[in-house]
Design a protein around this motif. Structure first.
Motif, short mmCIF file in Angstrom:
data_model
loop_
_atom_site.label_atom_id
_atom_site.label_comp_id
_atom_site.label_asym_id
_atom_site.label_seq_id
_atom_site.Cartn_x
_atom_site.Cartn_y
_atom_site.Cartn_z
N THR A 17 18.58 10.48 8.41
CA THR A 17 19.59 9.58 8.61
C THR A 17 19.13 8.22 8.56
N GLY A 18 18.06 7.95 7.51
CA GLY A 18 17.52 6.65 7.41
C GLY A 18 16.35 6.22 8.44
N THR A 19 16.21 6.86 9.33
CA THR A 19 15.37 6.61 10.37
C THR A 19 13.87 6.87 9.70
N ARG A 20 13.78 7.69 8.87
CA ARG A 20 12.54 7.81 8.17
C ARG A 20 12.02 6.69 7.30
N GLU A 21 13.04 6.10 6.66
CA GLU A 21 12.77 4.86 5.73
C GLU A 21 12.44 3.64 6.60
N VAL A 22 13.16 3.50 7.80
CA VAL A 22 12.88 2.61 8.67
C VAL A 22 11.47 2.41 9.30
N LEU A 23 11.14 3.74 9.93
CA LEU A 23 9.72 3.90 10.21
C LEU A 23 8.51 3.78 9.33
N ARG A 24 8.90 4.25 8.15
CA ARG A 24 7.98 3.92 7.03
C ARG A 24 7.87 2.43 6.35
N ALA A 25 8.84 1.69 6.66
CA ALA A 25 8.91 0.18 6.33
C ALA A 25 8.34 -0.50 7.31
N TRP A 26 8.47 -0.20 8.84
CA TRP A 26 7.75 -0.78 9.72
C TRP A 26 6.21 -0.42 9.80
N ARG A 27 6.21 0.57 9.29
CA ARG A 27 4.56 1.02 9.07
C ARG A 27 3.77 0.47 8.08
N ALA A 28 4.53 0.11 7.14
CA ALA A 28 3.83 -0.79 5.98
C ALA A 28 3.98 -2.27 6.37
N VAL A 29 4.82 -2.77 7.02
CA VAL A 29 4.77 -4.24 7.72
C VAL A 29 3.64 -4.34 8.75
N SER A 30 3.41 -3.23 9.45
CA SER A 30 2.24 -3.22 10.53
C SER A 30 0.96 -3.45 9.83
N THR A 31 0.69 -2.88 8.54
CA THR A 31 -0.49 -3.30 8.03
C THR A 31 -0.54 -4.13 6.85
N ASP A 32 0.64 -4.91 6.68
CA ASP A 32 0.85 -5.89 5.82
C ASP A 32 0.88 -5.39 4.62
N ALA A 33 1.29 -4.32 4.13
CA ALA A 33 1.46 -3.74 2.87
C ALA A 33 2.96 -4.08 2.54
N LEU A 34 3.09 -5.23 2.09
CA LEU A 34 4.49 -5.63 1.96
C LEU A 34 5.30 -5.33 0.75
N PRO A 35 4.84 -4.89 -0.17
CA PRO A 35 5.21 -4.51 -1.32
C PRO A 35 5.77 -2.84 -0.99
N VAL A 36 4.87 -2.14 -0.30
CA VAL A 36 5.57 -1.07 0.14
C VAL A 36 6.71 -0.92 0.94
N ALA A 37 6.65 -1.86 2.02
CA ALA A 37 7.67 -2.13 3.05
C ALA A 37 9.17 -2.54 2.16
N LEU A 38 8.89 -3.44 1.33
CA LEU A 38 9.85 -4.01 0.34
C LEU A 38 10.55 -2.76 -0.37
N ALA A 39 9.76 -2.08 -0.82
CA ALA A 39 10.48 -0.72 -1.58
C ALA A 39 11.20 0.30 -0.50
N ASP A 40 10.55 0.49 0.59
CA ASP A 40 11.27 1.45 1.63
C ASP A 40 12.41 0.72 2.25
N ALA A 41 12.55 -0.44 2.33
CA ALA A 41 13.78 -1.41 2.93
C ALA A 41 14.97 -1.49 2.13
N SER A 42 14.53 -1.59 0.73
CA SER A 42 15.56 -2.18 -0.21
C SER A 42 16.55 -0.86 -0.59
N GLY A 43 16.03 0.41 -0.80
CA GLY A 43 16.66 1.44 -1.09
C GLY A 43 17.73 1.65 -0.29
N PRO A 44 17.89 2.07 0.90
CA PRO A 44 19.03 2.07 1.95
C PRO A 44 20.09 0.99 1.93
N LEU A 45 19.44 -0.14 1.95
CA LEU A 45 20.29 -1.33 2.08
C LEU A 45 21.19 -1.37 0.54
N SER A 46 20.41 -1.36 -0.63
CA SER A 46 21.05 -1.58 -1.87
C SER A 46 22.31 -0.36 -1.92
#
Length: 503
Positions: free
Chosen positions: A319-348
């Motif tokens: 229900t979107g929680t998977r994308e949320v956790l993946r995005a925060w994981r990417a943020v925690s490692t400063d992999a910002l392009p990956v975080a952006l890709a994970d977060a943009s899909g559900p929002l768009s």
């Protein structure tokens, strides 16, 4: 009669006194149905349908409208068929055959919809009890939208026919599902509709309302209240263990208590058949809890394992929680392009629930803040804070470091309400990993990445590059590790977000 194996007399007696037995002597009825040889039960369609399912009727505790109240001696009809399907559905889900459980529940729902009004009118008082069982099968089968509709119908019909127990369980289950989906307003509404119901303590009917209330308290960062609710509802039914573990883990993770999580999860899995944790809602709950705890603990090994399991969860189940956790994981490692890709899909797509939308807006605010896109960071933070305040999802702001939160307040001109600020002060800041260095791929890894983007198999890549499949496997594993992904799909998202990876 059972002792004498006087089966003909027993059949006649049970058939004649069916209504009285189901109302006042349920334990005796279950004993009789279990004692009858299969050949004897087969001679009576009602007994055959009721045998397995009757074992789900609590033999003690307050009386409630029964599932099988109809005229003695009646030929197999709608109720018998519905009872048989319900028995099949309940039996299948209890051993982890969730697809079979869902199929039987859907067949029962379809039969009820297609039956003449006269046939359904005769059994209307017992339909809420049956419908609740179908809803449980749909819920554990991870068909949450359908489960919610079934629970809502069960609740309405239970209220209409004064079946308080079913109304309590239906409303509590709805509250839990909405809380899990990130829809706290609806969850609170259903909690407010839970009717008063007293029992002798042997019934588990109040467990689902308690789990929902604990989740909502945790969202408000009132962890003392959440733990108090859980402590006052210690009973765990055979089908809610994963929901209970998810709720307890959610509360513990917010408190930063993740050290004992692996041992608890291991013990929980050992206590239940493996099939019950391998599919459906149980699998999603355990995977989400594991990923959240590993991320908070900043344990790289646990995180890799947990997120691999999380990626195996069906997207509709998480229900979107998977994308949320993946995005925060990417943020925690400063992999910002990956975080952006994970977060943009559900929002768009515009389909995110309030909880998911608030989380993803928080992700976007951090991404833009670290990239010095300050106007965009402020804009996302304003929307995030608006959702957090309206839905009382204070835990979302716990994702920010104190420094990030203070800066976003300044940039947006939005000050946290005192209630939220006080709530944040009661929980420790989340542990955070050191930023990960920028991704640097070798020429060989970039070549493999291009092949993966083209959809080629490992064998095809090995042939094209003139290398062994084992070598390609090693290079692919190194590539995935650098990109902080677990599979081809994650690599594709990483490249879409950062095309420079191919250069």
């Amino acid at each position: 009669m059972i002792d004498r194996e006087a089966w003909d007399d027993l059949v006649e007696y049970v058939d004649t006194h069916w209504v009285e037995l189901t109302h006042s002597h349920r334990e005796a009825l279950v004993s009789a149905l279990n004692a009858m040889p299969a050949s004897v039960r087969a001679s009576n369609a009602r007994f055959a349908a009721a045998h397995e399912y009757a074992n789900f009727i609590p033999a003690r505790g307050p009386a409630r409208p029964t599932r099988y109240q109809h005229a003695p001696g009646k030929e197999a009809g709608l109720l018998d068929t519905l009872a048989k399907l319900t028995s099949q559905s309940a039996g299948a889900r209890m051993v982890g055959r969730f697809a079979d459980a869902v199929a039987a529940a859907e067949a029962a729902l379809r039969l009820l919809r297609e039956s003449p009004a006269g046939a359904t009118r005769a059994i209307r008082p017992v339909i809420p009890d049956l419908r609740l069982q179908w809803a449980i099968s749909l819920q554990l089968g991870a068909r949450l939208p359908e489960a919610i509709r079934a629970y809502e119908r069960a609740y309405d019909e239970a209220i209409r026919h004064d079946n308080t127990r079913i109304a309590v369980e239906a409303a509590g289950s709805l509250a839990f599902d909405f809380a899990f989906l990130g829809m706290p307003t609806q969850a609170r509404e259903w909690l407010s509709r839970v009717p008063d119901y007293s029992h002798d303590g042997s019934d588990t009917v109040h467990e689902m309302p308690a789990l929902a209330a604990a989740l909502l308290a945790a969202h408000e960062l009132d962890l003392d209240r959440a733990n108090g609710i859980l402590a006052s509802s210690p009973t765990v039914s055979s089908e809610t263990w994963a929901m209970r573990f998810y709720t307890e883990s959610f509360v513990s993770t917010l408190a930063g208590n993740t050290e004992s999580f692996p041992a608890k999860l291991l013990a929980l899995r050992a206590a239940h058949p493996a099939a019950l944790a391998a599919a459906g809602l149980n699998h999603a709950l355990l995977a989400i809890a594991s990923a959240g705890a590993a991320l908070t603990a900043s344990d790289a090994t646990r995180t890799e394992t947990a997120f691999s399991d999380l990626d195996a969860v069906h997207a509709g189940t998480s229900t979107g929680t998977r994308e949320v956790l993946r995005a925060w994981r990417a943020v925690s490692t400063d992999a910002l392009p990956v975080a952006l890709a994970d977060a943009s899909g559900p929002l768009s797509e515009g389909t995110a629930t309030p909880g998911v939308a608030a989380e993803l807006r928080a992700v976007m605010a951090v991404i833009h803040l670290r990239n010095d896109h300050l106007d965009d960071a402020a804009s996302h933070f304003r929307v995030c804070l608006e959702i957090v305040a309206a839905e009382r999802l204070f835990d979302v702001l716990h994702r920010f470091s104190p420094e990030e939160l203070a800066r976003l307040e300044d940039l947006s001109g939005q000050r946290l309400p005192d209630e939220i600020r006080d709530a944040l002060a009661t929980v420790p800041p989340r542990a955070r990993r050191s930023p990960r260095p920028a991704v640097h791929l070798t020429p060989r890894e970039r070549a493999v990445l291009r092949h993966l983007l083209d959809g080629r198999s490992r064998a095809d890549i090995a042939q094209a590059e003139g290398l062994s499949q084992n070598t390609i496997k090693t290079q692919t594993a190194s590539l995935y590790r650098k990109l902080n992904v677990a599979h081809r799909e994650g690599a594709v998202r990483a490249v879409l977000a950062a095309p420079e990876l191919l250069r």
